[in-house]
Motif scaffolding. Structure first.
Motif, short mmCIF file in Angstrom:
data_model
loop_
_atom_site.label_atom_id
_atom_site.label_comp_id
_atom_site.label_asym_id
_atom_site.label_seq_id
_atom_site.Cartn_x
_atom_site.Cartn_y
_atom_site.Cartn_z
N UNK A 308 0.82 -1.22 0.00
CA UNK A 308 0.00 0.00 0.00
C UNK A 308 0.85 1.26 0.00
N UNK A 309 0.24 2.36 -0.39
CA UNK A 309 0.93 3.64 -0.28
C UNK A 309 0.99 4.02 1.19
N UNK A 310 2.16 4.45 1.64
CA UNK A 310 2.38 4.70 3.06
C UNK A 310 2.50 6.20 3.33
N UNK A 311 1.80 6.63 4.39
CA UNK A 311 1.79 8.03 4.78
C UNK A 311 2.25 8.16 6.23
N UNK A 312 2.99 9.22 6.53
CA UNK A 312 3.30 9.55 7.90
C UNK A 312 2.02 10.04 8.59
N UNK A 313 1.92 9.86 9.92
CA UNK A 313 0.72 10.35 10.60
C UNK A 313 0.40 11.82 10.32
N UNK A 314 1.42 12.65 10.21
CA UNK A 314 1.20 14.08 9.96
C UNK A 314 0.63 14.34 8.57
N UNK A 315 0.66 13.32 7.69
CA UNK A 315 0.17 13.50 6.33
C UNK A 315 -1.20 12.87 6.12
N UNK A 316 -1.95 12.65 7.21
CA UNK A 316 -3.25 12.00 7.09
C UNK A 316 -4.22 12.80 6.23
N UNK A 317 -4.12 14.11 6.26
CA UNK A 317 -5.00 14.94 5.42
C UNK A 317 -4.79 14.61 3.95
N UNK A 318 -3.55 14.50 3.54
CA UNK A 318 -3.24 14.17 2.15
C UNK A 318 -3.75 12.79 1.79
N UNK A 319 -3.63 11.83 2.69
CA UNK A 319 -4.13 10.48 2.43
C UNK A 319 -5.62 10.49 2.15
N UNK A 320 -6.38 11.21 2.96
CA UNK A 320 -7.83 11.28 2.76
C UNK A 320 -8.16 12.03 1.47
N UNK A 321 -7.44 13.09 1.20
CA UNK A 321 -7.70 13.85 -0.03
C UNK A 321 -7.45 12.99 -1.26
N UNK A 322 -6.39 12.22 -1.26
CA UNK A 322 -6.11 11.36 -2.41
C UNK A 322 -7.16 10.27 -2.55
#
Length: 337
Positions: A308-322
């Motif tokens: 899966x694509x991995x995101x840092x916790x601080x990047x959760x906004x970007x994960x949801x947006x994508x």
């Protein structure tokens, strides 16, 4: 061990920007539960719905987002009868939860925990429970794909989504013929690489005649639908006699007009369900089926989920947006460790 933990906070429903990295008290495991130090948390579309205020957690569930995770057990009721796999402190597990997965620590029922397959990373394992439990109960239990012991055909909508990836891979690994729809040529190519026999770009091609051609006019045995709306009648057209339509989301609309005469004529069955509010025993039975039928395929390498694509916790906004923009291929996870 600190009494506090990092987690993704959501103080009010709304846009992805409402989420932020904060702190909360570390949860405590109760009877039949374990406390897991989370290495990775799966990100799913139901999380987006909850964030928007459209999918509240069941009574008693954590208010934190997150329905799946992988990590190591650090505490819990390990002598409970639900500890079917002999888990101990330090065991690597992935788990389905009703909430609280977006955090460094999470409590999970033992019955909903499965061992992390040796061939998989924690990130891969964290992306399994929500989609695998959902696909198994809706495609194999409720829609009875292959229940008679024969090879059948499955049509999967949204094949590049987390649910779509799981459905394509599991059904293919179990010997069924799978067709898929997706919203771009790139996503169709992705579905083929996952094992689909054919993939149709629904933005450029009407999938109904293509499915009829692929099945020599017979139609498919099962359709897994995340769209609903005007897809309902098109699914009816795609189904073979005695076919089964399994609906698990309504991304295309909550209401639909149905061609009931064709539905009757073809002797079709329609089933629909959600999983989150079901009791632990029900989900535990799904976990047992997955361990018996699917986990051997994961352990042998015959079934290999994509990383899966991995995101840092601080990047959760970007994960949801994508996820909202349908930019992801497959799943995304939050990497805590």
């Amino acid at each position: 061990m600190s009494e506090m933990m990092r987690c993704i906070r959501l103080d009010q429903y709304g846009m992805a920007e409402q989420m932020y990295l904060g702190e909360a008290p570390r949860p405590v495991a109760g009877p039949g539960e374990v406390l897991i130090r989370v290495h990775a948390s799966g990100v799913n579309r139901p999380d987006v719905s909850q964030r928007e205020g459209n999918y509240p957690p069941p009574p008693g569930a954590s208010e934190l987002l997150g329905l799946e995770l992988a990590g190591e057990i650090v505490d819990g009721d390990l002598g409970h009868a639900d500890n079917r796999h002999g888990f101990a402190v330090g065991s690597r597990v992935c788990a389905l939860v009703t909430g609280g997965g977006y955090a460094e620590y999470c409590v999970a029922p033992l019955a909903q925990c499965l061992p992390v397959p040796d061939k998989l990373s924690m990130a891969q394992a964290a992306a399994l429970p929500e989609t695998y439990f959902t696909v198994w109960t809706n495609v194999f239990d409720r829609a009875r794909l292959g229940a008679a012991g024969n090879t059948e055909t499955l049509l999967v909508h949204g094949a590049a989504s987390g649910i779509g990836v799981a459905a394509v891979q599991i059904a293919t690994a179990l010997g069924h013929r799978v067709f898929a729809t997706a919203g771009s040529d790139e996503k169709c190519d992705y579905a083929i690489k996952l094992g689909a026999d054919a993939a149709i770009n629904y933005r450029t091609t009407d999938f109904v005649p293509v499915v009829q051609e692929l099945t020599a006019g017979k139609g498919v045995d099962v359709v897994l639908d995340i769209v609903a709306g005007d897809y309902i009648n098109r699914n009816i057209q795609c189904l073979a006699f005695d076919g089964r339509l399994s609906m698990i989301a309504v991304l295309g609309g909550q209401t639909a007009e149905m061609d009931l005469l064709t539905f009757l004529f073809k002797r079709l069955t329609m089933t629909a369900s959600t999983l989150r509010a079901r009791p632990v025993d029900f989900k535990g039975a799904i976990a047992d089926s997955l361990f018996e039928r699917v986990w051997p395929l994961l352990n042998s390498g015959a079934l290999c989920p994509p990383v899966p694509q991995q995101f840092e916790p601080a990047d959760i906004v970007l994960a949801h947006q994508q996820m909202e923009r349908a930019e992801l291929l497959g799943k995304a996870v939050i990497q805590w460790v």
